[in-house]
Write a protein that holds these residues in place. Structure first.
Motif, PDB file in Angstrom:
ATOM      1  N   UNK A 192       0.809  -1.215   0.000  1.00 18.63           N
ATOM      2  CA  UNK A 192       0.000   0.000   0.000  1.00 18.63           C
ATOM      3  C   UNK A 192       0.854   1.282   0.000  1.00 18.63           C
ATOM      4  N   UNK A 193       2.143   1.160   0.324  1.00 27.20           N
ATOM      5  CA  UNK A 193       3.021   2.331   0.356  1.00 27.20           C
ATOM      6  C   UNK A 193       3.779   2.561  -0.954  1.00 27.20           C
ATOM      7  N   UNK A 194       3.769   1.575  -1.854  1.00 23.16           N
ATOM      8  CA  UNK A 194       4.573   1.686  -3.072  1.00 23.16           C
ATOM      9  C   UNK A 194       4.181   2.887  -3.911  1.00 23.16           C
ATOM     10  N   UNK A 195       2.911   3.039  -4.219  1.00 23.59           N
ATOM     11  CA  UNK A 195       2.487   4.131  -5.106  1.00 23.59           C
ATOM     12  C   UNK A 195       2.770   5.510  -4.506  1.00 23.59           C
ATOM     13  N   UNK A 196       2.424   5.784  -3.231  1.00 27.83           N
ATOM     14  CA  UNK A 196       2.758   7.097  -2.668  1.00 27.83           C
ATOM     15  C   UNK A 196       4.269   7.361  -2.639  1.00 27.83           C
ATOM     16  N   UNK A 197       5.065   6.339  -2.347  1.00 23.90           N
ATOM     17  CA  UNK A 197       6.524   6.515  -2.350  1.00 23.90           C
ATOM     18  C   UNK A 197       7.038   6.781  -3.756  1.00 23.90           C
ATOM     19  N   UNK A 198       6.467   6.090  -4.730  1.00 28.44           N
ATOM     20  CA  UNK A 198       6.857   6.301  -6.119  1.00 28.44           C
ATOM     21  C   UNK A 198       6.538   7.735  -6.548  1.00 28.44           C
ATOM     22  N   UNK A 199       5.389   8.258  -6.131  1.00 27.67           N
ATOM     23  CA  UNK A 199       5.036   9.655  -6.429  1.00 27.67           C
ATOM     24  C   UNK A 199       6.068  10.615  -5.841  1.00 27.67           C
ATOM     25  N   UNK A 200       6.517  10.357  -4.613  1.00 32.58           N
ATOM     26  CA  UNK A 200       7.573  11.185  -3.997  1.00 32.58           C
ATOM     27  C   UNK A 200       8.860  11.097  -4.800  1.00 32.58           C
ATOM     28  N   UNK A 201       9.228   9.885  -5.184  1.00 37.80           N
ATOM     29  CA  UNK A 201      10.453   9.679  -5.948  1.00 37.80           C
ATOM     30  C   UNK A 201      10.404  10.435  -7.275  1.00 37.80           C
ATOM     31  N   UNK A 202       9.253  10.411  -7.930  1.00 35.51           N
ATOM     32  CA  UNK A 202       9.101  11.108  -9.203  1.00 35.51           C
ATOM     33  C   UNK A 202       9.190  12.625  -9.032  1.00 35.51           C
ATOM     34  N   UNK A 203       8.817  13.125  -7.860  1.00 31.19           N
ATOM     35  CA  UNK A 203       8.970  14.564  -7.580  1.00 31.19           C
ATOM     36  C   UNK A 203      10.422  14.912  -7.240  1.00 31.19           C
ATOM     37  N   UNK A 204      11.111  14.005  -6.552  1.00 26.18           N
ATOM     38  CA  UNK A 204      12.454  14.294  -6.029  1.00 26.18           C
ATOM     39  C   UNK A 204      13.592  14.064  -7.017  1.00 26.18           C
ATOM     40  N   UNK A 205      13.371  13.269  -8.084  1.00 21.67           N
ATOM     41  CA  UNK A 205      14.435  12.910  -9.010  1.00 21.67           C
ATOM     42  C   UNK A 205      13.969  12.985 -10.456  1.00 21.67           C
ATOM     43  N   UNK A 206      14.952  13.062 -11.355  1.00 25.49           N
ATOM     44  CA  UNK A 206      14.687  12.962 -12.794  1.00 25.49           C
ATOM     45  C   UNK A 206      15.017  11.537 -13.214  1.00 25.49           C
ATOM     46  N   UNK A 207      14.330  11.052 -14.246  1.00 27.77           N
ATOM     47  CA  UNK A 207      14.535   9.690 -14.725  1.00 27.77           C
ATOM     48  C   UNK A 207      14.859   9.687 -16.207  1.00 27.77           C
ATOM     49  N   UNK A 208      15.569   8.672 -16.624  1.00 28.36           N
ATOM     50  CA  UNK A 208      15.859   8.452 -18.033  1.00 28.36           C
ATOM     51  C   UNK A 208      16.078   6.962 -18.242  1.00 28.36           C
ATOM     52  N   UNK A 209      16.373   6.569 -19.455  1.00 31.38           N
ATOM     53  CA  UNK A 209      16.620   5.158 -19.755  1.00 31.38           C
ATOM     54  C   UNK A 209      18.098   4.833 -19.567  1.00 31.38           C
ATOM     55  N   UNK A 210      18.404   3.558 -19.516  1.00 28.99           N
ATOM     56  CA  UNK A 210      19.808   3.138 -19.457  1.00 28.99           C
ATOM     57  C   UNK A 210      20.561   3.625 -20.680  1.00 28.99           C
ATOM     58  N   UNK A 211      19.904   3.552 -21.813  1.00 28.03           N
ATOM     59  CA  UNK A 211      20.542   3.976 -23.061  1.00 28.03           C
ATOM     60  C   UNK A 211      21.007   5.429 -22.969  1.00 28.03           C
ATOM     61  N   UNK A 212      20.214   6.270 -22.329  1.00 30.76           N
ATOM     62  CA  UNK A 212      20.535   7.697 -22.259  1.00 30.76           C
ATOM     63  C   UNK A 212      21.408   8.092 -21.071  1.00 30.76           C
ATOM     64  N   UNK A 213      21.614   7.187 -20.131  1.00 32.31           N
ATOM     65  CA  UNK A 213      22.327   7.570 -18.907  1.00 32.31           C
ATOM     66  C   UNK A 213      23.733   8.099 -19.201  1.00 32.31           C
ATOM     67  N   UNK A 214      24.390   7.561 -20.186  1.00 34.22           N
ATOM     68  CA  UNK A 214      25.744   8.027 -20.497  1.00 34.22           C
ATOM     69  C   UNK A 214      25.744   9.436 -21.069  1.00 34.22           C
ATOM     70  N   UNK A 215      24.601   9.897 -21.530  1.00 39.07           N
ATOM     71  CA  UNK A 215      24.493  11.249 -22.079  1.00 39.07           C
ATOM     72  C   UNK A 215      24.028  12.268 -21.046  1.00 39.07           C
ATOM     73  N   UNK A 216      23.756  11.833 -19.821  1.00 36.62           N
ATOM     74  CA  UNK A 216      23.240  12.735 -18.796  1.00 36.62           C
ATOM     75  C   UNK A 216      24.239  13.788 -18.362  1.00 36.62           C
ATOM     76  N   UNK A 217      25.494  13.429 -18.363  1.00 35.09           N
ATOM     77  CA  UNK A 217      26.465  14.369 -17.826  1.00 35.09           C
ATOM     78  C   UNK A 217      27.460  14.788 -18.881  1.00 35.09           C
ATOM     79  N   UNK A 218      28.096  15.910 -18.612  1.00 38.49           N
ATOM     80  CA  UNK A 218      29.120  16.399 -19.536  1.00 38.49           C
ATOM     81  C   UNK A 218      30.369  15.529 -19.471  1.00 38.49           C
TER      82      UNK A 218
END
Length: 159
Positions: free
Chosen positions: A111-137
């Motif tokens: 019952x806590x998964x969805x509310x925690x996931x909503x917090x996580x989506x507010x606190x962090x940015x997400x991308x795919x594994x394919x794009x992770x190497x392009x995230x930083x300079x």
């Protein structure tokens, strides 16, 4: 497959490779190479503590997760792997058969998964594994290992 995310560098009764590398690296074997993106951990008092999602996301307090992922991003300057099983959003799902331990693990804090996931989506940015190497300079440094264990794959978190 060209990449994998299944070698979890922790002690656990189901998967135990505690000395595996914690960050992306190349695994070479006779059949070729694969880029391993290990599920996220934080090193604490000589142990790797899982910060990957799944049951750990339900078992550990959200503050630990947020702090752990921030540590990976800011202190270790790495993107973090995060995943959630689709069934973990449905707290009304039927009980699956299994041992008492497996049933408890499967149902704990659903019952806590969805509310925690909503917090996580507010606190962090997400991308795919394919794009992770392009995230930083800066390029992500990859090391090469040759273990005989391989494994499939989630998503990266970056603050």
């Amino acid at each position: 497959f060209r990449c994998d995310s299944s070698i979890v560098p922790i002690h656990h009764d189901r998967y135990v490779i505690p000395d595996a590398q914690r960050f992306p690296h190349i695994i070479r074997c006779k059949s070729g190479e694969i880029l391993e993106f290990p599920p996220s951990t934080v090193r604490l008092i000589g142990q790797n503590i899982p910060m990957v999602g799944g049951g750990y996301f339900r078992f550990l307090p959200y503050q630990w997760f947020r702090q752990g992922l921030r540590h990976i991003n800011k202190v270790e300057q790495q993107a973090a792997v995060f995943m959630v099983h689709a069934w973990e959003i449905d707290s009304e799902q039927p009980q699956v058969p299994g041992t008492q331990l497996n049933i408890w693990r499967h149902r704990f804090n659903l019952h806590k998964t969805e509310p925690r996931l909503e917090c996580l989506l507010r606190d962090f940015r997400f991308t795919t594994m394919r794009d992770v190497l392009r995230l930083s300079e800066r390029p992500v440094r990859l090391t090469v290992t040759e273990p005989s264990l391989l494994g499939s794959g989630p998503v990266y978190v970056h603050e």
